[in-house]
Structures are given as structure tokens and as C-alpha cells.
Design an enzyme around this catalytic site. Sequence first.
Site, PDB file in Angstrom:
ATOM      1  N   LYS A  52     -18.126   9.005 -27.656  1.00  0.00           N
ATOM      2  CA  LYS A  52     -18.323   8.247 -26.416  1.00  0.00           C
ATOM      3  C   LYS A  52     -18.597   9.207 -25.257  1.00  0.00           C
ATOM      4  O   LYS A  52     -19.512   8.987 -24.456  1.00  0.00           O
ATOM      5  CB  LYS A  52     -17.078   7.403 -26.096  1.00  0.00           C
ATOM      6  CG  LYS A  52     -16.981   6.142 -26.921  1.00  0.00           C
ATOM      7  CD  LYS A  52     -15.624   5.472 -26.797  1.00  0.00           C
ATOM      8  CE  LYS A  52     -15.527   4.294 -27.761  1.00  0.00           C
ATOM      9  NZ  LYS A  52     -14.177   3.756 -27.931  1.00  0.00           N
ATOM     10  N   GLN A  96      -8.321   3.660 -25.419  1.00  0.00           N
ATOM     11  CA  GLN A  96      -8.609   3.606 -26.855  1.00  0.00           C
ATOM     12  C   GLN A  96      -7.454   2.936 -27.606  1.00  0.00           C
ATOM     13  O   GLN A  96      -6.297   3.347 -27.472  1.00  0.00           O
ATOM     14  CB  GLN A  96      -8.850   5.036 -27.378  1.00  0.00           C
ATOM     15  CG  GLN A  96      -9.299   5.116 -28.808  1.00  0.00           C
ATOM     16  CD  GLN A  96     -10.713   4.575 -29.022  1.00  0.00           C
ATOM     17  OE1 GLN A  96     -11.625   4.811 -28.244  1.00  0.00           O
ATOM     18  NE2 GLN A  96     -10.895   3.834 -30.101  1.00  0.00           N
ATOM     19  N   ASP A 119     -14.246  -2.686 -21.711  1.00  0.00           N
ATOM     20  CA  ASP A 119     -14.040  -3.219 -23.062  1.00  0.00           C
ATOM     21  C   ASP A 119     -13.982  -4.748 -23.040  1.00  0.00           C
ATOM     22  O   ASP A 119     -14.063  -5.390 -24.095  1.00  0.00           O
ATOM     23  CB  ASP A 119     -12.708  -2.689 -23.639  1.00  0.00           C
ATOM     24  CG  ASP A 119     -12.926  -1.721 -24.797  1.00  0.00           C
ATOM     25  OD1 ASP A 119     -14.064  -1.664 -25.314  1.00  0.00           O
ATOM     26  OD2 ASP A 119     -11.960  -1.035 -25.170  1.00  0.00           O
TER      27      ASP A 119
END
Length: 298
Positions: A52, A96, A119
Site C-alpha cells: 500500500k 490494518q 476503508d
Amino acid sequence: MTATIIDGKAFAADVRARVAEKVAALAGHGQPGLAVVLVGEDPASEVYVKSKGKMTVEVGMKSVEHKLPTDTSEADLLKLIDDLNNDDTIHGILVQLPLPGHLNEDLVINSIDPAKDVDGFHISNVGLLGTGQKSMVPCTPLGCLMMLRDHHGSLSGLDAVVIGRSNIVGKPMAQLLLKDSCTVTIAHSRTKNIAEVVKRADIVVAAVGRAEMVTGDWIKPGATVIDVGINRIDAPEKGEGKTRLVGDCHFDSCAEVAGAITPVPGGVGPMTIACLLANTLTAFCRSKGLPEPEGLTA
Ligand code: NDP
């Protein structure tokens, strides 16, 4: 029939190129910034975070990584998120998952500023998506939607079956398809006659986590199959102890019947990070009152 292969790798490269172009064009307004927070030492998560970060920099954005030890307290993690919420150079924040067991995932995710929740897991964004309002959309379903729109043009009136009802894939996927005027069915582990249910679909999205569960005899001829699953299975043909990745769909038999299909690997997977970058750009544009990047949102 032999299906068209939807090349997610190429599609994702195109999305990243479009994001990069837009980032360059908007340079006068500042630089979009993405912060990724990793708690603990899960090797798979470390690989994702590294990848990422690399791609964030490649599209011209600022990338910030916070790696915290496994025993980080909830208070310290919430303090970091609060700092990032208040940092004007950061437009997207991703924590994460999974988090170590002593941390309350819901509490942590819901402490992110919803406008920076790239997200799309914050309860406000879940509610906005569910009511058809402008939200941050979870990356994996957004990637699936982009590929479906590209392949079909309009999705209006198509029968869609989503297999799986998780909060990160199945449910938001169903909401997005509904928003695009599909007739949507969500199938799950308790669904009766699942093969018959799936066989009605013009669009099948499989997000189950069971290797090659969906076989060609479940698929309506000409249907589009989007395989979200990532499963590692033994591959003795490659040598002793070797493994390979497969999806939730049995590729060869489904490809015989489907009109189009995404492979695993190289289908939905690469789109997830590309959509994270697209979401960061969207968050940046919204924060500056700029028009949203065309073709990169839901
Ligand atoms: P979850 O485990 O959270 O959800 C799986 C869903 O599948 C559940 O709703 C479950 O039903 C359903 N299910 C399980 N067994 C069956 C069955 N026999 N028949 C029908 N439905 C069943 O998984 P996720 O949604 O997080 O992920 C799904 C897959 O997608 C995984 O392989 C994951 O690795 C992959 N994935 C890939 C991503 C990518 O970037 N490509 C990103 C995220 C996930 P029930 O609710 O009834 O238990």
C-alpha cells in the site's frame, strides 16, 4: 461458451494511472495523504501495508506508516488516530485489520473521522451507504463494482447474487448493486438450494472463503462471475509442500459457462489497493470542496 477474462491487474493499473493523473492535476490544491496504522507483527498484514505504501507514493500521494507494537494500549492507539484525524496533511486513515485481541476493533474503527475513513468501515459510512447517500465505500466491493460497470455499462435490472454477508464485502457489495438498480439476493451459509439461487443470476459475486465452492453447473450461461475469494490450497503438481491461490469459484468449469469471469489471482485482489488510493483521492477532493474524481467513486 468460454468466458471473457476480466483482467483485474490491468484494470487496477489503469485506476492507479487515473488517480496519479488527477493527483498531478490537483497539485495546486495540495497533496493527498494516506496514513496506514499497523499494530503487531502479522506477516500478511506487513506485506499488505508495504505494498500500500509503495503504491501510494507511486501515484504521487504522501504515505505515512505507523507500526505499533503488539502490546499497544487502546488509549495509545486512539490517541494516534485522534492526532491523524486532526492532521491537515492526512486525508485517508486506514487501520490494518485484524487488530490484536485486546483491542476493540469497532471502537477503534469508529474513532476515525468518517471523512477520512478510506476503508468505509466506520458506522456512519455504513449507514450512509445503506441509505443510498454519499459515503466512503469499502475498497473491495468498490473494485468489484467498477469492473462490473466497465463490463456491462448499466447494471440496471440485472439479477445479482452475492454469496457471503460479511460487513467488509458481502453486505456493502449488495448495497452497491442495489444502488445501481440490480435485483439483489444475498446468499450465505444457511441459504437453501444455493446452486439454484445462484443459477438465476446475471451477476454472481462470490465472497465466501471456501476454495472452488462455486462450480460451473451453478452458473447461468453468459453470467458475469466476480470471484472475491482468496484461498490457499495444496498444489502437489508444483512439488512437495507447494501451494497455490484459488478463488471461491472453480475457475475452469465456471469459465466454460460464464460470459465473463475474474481470475484468482489477478482479478479482484489488485483492485482493492487501487480503490484505496481512489478513496483517498475522493476524501482529499471532498475536504477541499473540489468535484469528486469521475469514474473513481460509487
Ligand atoms: P467472512 O468469513 O467474513 O464471510 C464469509 C461469508 O461466506 C459469510 O457470510 C458466510 O455465511 C458465507 N459462507 C460460508 N460458508 C458458506 C457456504 N458453504 N455457503 C454459502 N455461504 C457461505 O469472509 P470475508 O467476506 O471477509 O471474505 C470472503 C473471501 O474474500 C475470503 O476468501 C477472503 O480472503 C476474500 N477477500 C478478498 C479480498 C480481496 O481483496 N480480493 C478482500 C477481502 C476478502 P454466514 O454469514 O452464514 O456464516
